[in-house]
Design a protein around this motif. Sequence first.
Motif, PDB file in Angstrom:
ATOM      1  N   GLY A   1       6.229   8.509   7.030  1.00  0.00           N
ATOM      2  CA  GLY A   1       7.082   7.313   7.376  1.00  0.00           C
ATOM      3  C   GLY A   1       6.083   6.152   7.872  1.00  0.00           C
ATOM      4  N   VAL A   2       5.112   6.403   8.748  1.00  0.00           N
ATOM      5  CA  VAL A   2       4.499   5.459   9.106  1.00  0.00           C
ATOM      6  C   VAL A   2       3.460   4.704   7.924  1.00  0.00           C
ATOM      7  N   ALA A   3       3.142   5.795   7.182  1.00  0.00           N
ATOM      8  CA  ALA A   3       2.429   5.298   5.858  1.00  0.00           C
ATOM      9  C   ALA A   3       3.175   4.421   4.895  1.00  0.00           C
ATOM     10  N   LEU A   4       4.356   4.766   4.815  1.00  0.00           N
ATOM     11  CA  LEU A   4       5.318   3.900   3.808  1.00  0.00           C
ATOM     12  C   LEU A   4       5.733   2.359   4.581  1.00  0.00           C
ATOM     13  N   MET A   5       5.870   2.549   5.933  1.00  0.00           N
ATOM     14  CA  MET A   5       5.983   1.137   6.622  1.00  0.00           C
ATOM     15  C   MET A   5       4.594   0.400   6.667  1.00  0.00           C
ATOM     16  N   ASN A   6       3.499   0.863   6.680  1.00  0.00           N
ATOM     17  CA  ASN A   6       2.229   0.300   6.714  1.00  0.00           C
ATOM     18  C   ASN A   6       1.994  -0.295   5.075  1.00  0.00           C
ATOM     19  N   LEU A   7       2.179   0.429   4.130  1.00  0.00           N
ATOM     20  CA  LEU A   7       2.484  -0.157   2.904  1.00  0.00           C
ATOM     21  C   LEU A   7       3.280  -1.251   2.699  1.00  0.00           C
TER      22      LEU A   7
END
Length: 99
Positions: A64-70
């Motif tokens: 979730g964090v990786a997708l939000m950062n992207l």
Amino acid sequence: MSLTELDHRPEKSGRIELDPEGAEKGLAQLVLTVIELLRELVERQALRRVDGGNLTEEEIEKLGVALMNLDVKMDELKDVFDLVDEDLNIDLGPLGNLL
């Protein structure tokens, strides 16, 4: 066409003249479109894995964090190249829109 009209036409060098800023923006648009397509595919796959119970809570959180950062980075890059979401949706003719 008369000879006079021929004399007033601009000379053609046989080369395509590109506006460097336009070429940069076009390339950025293409690259960001590919990244957005891949992001959407990864997001769909992640949702399938979450729904299937194949991820731990920690893995779900990291994903979730990786997708939000992207998503944040994509917004930053769209701002840099003056692009909006609609600019990344390529019309594929009879197949419809890409995104």
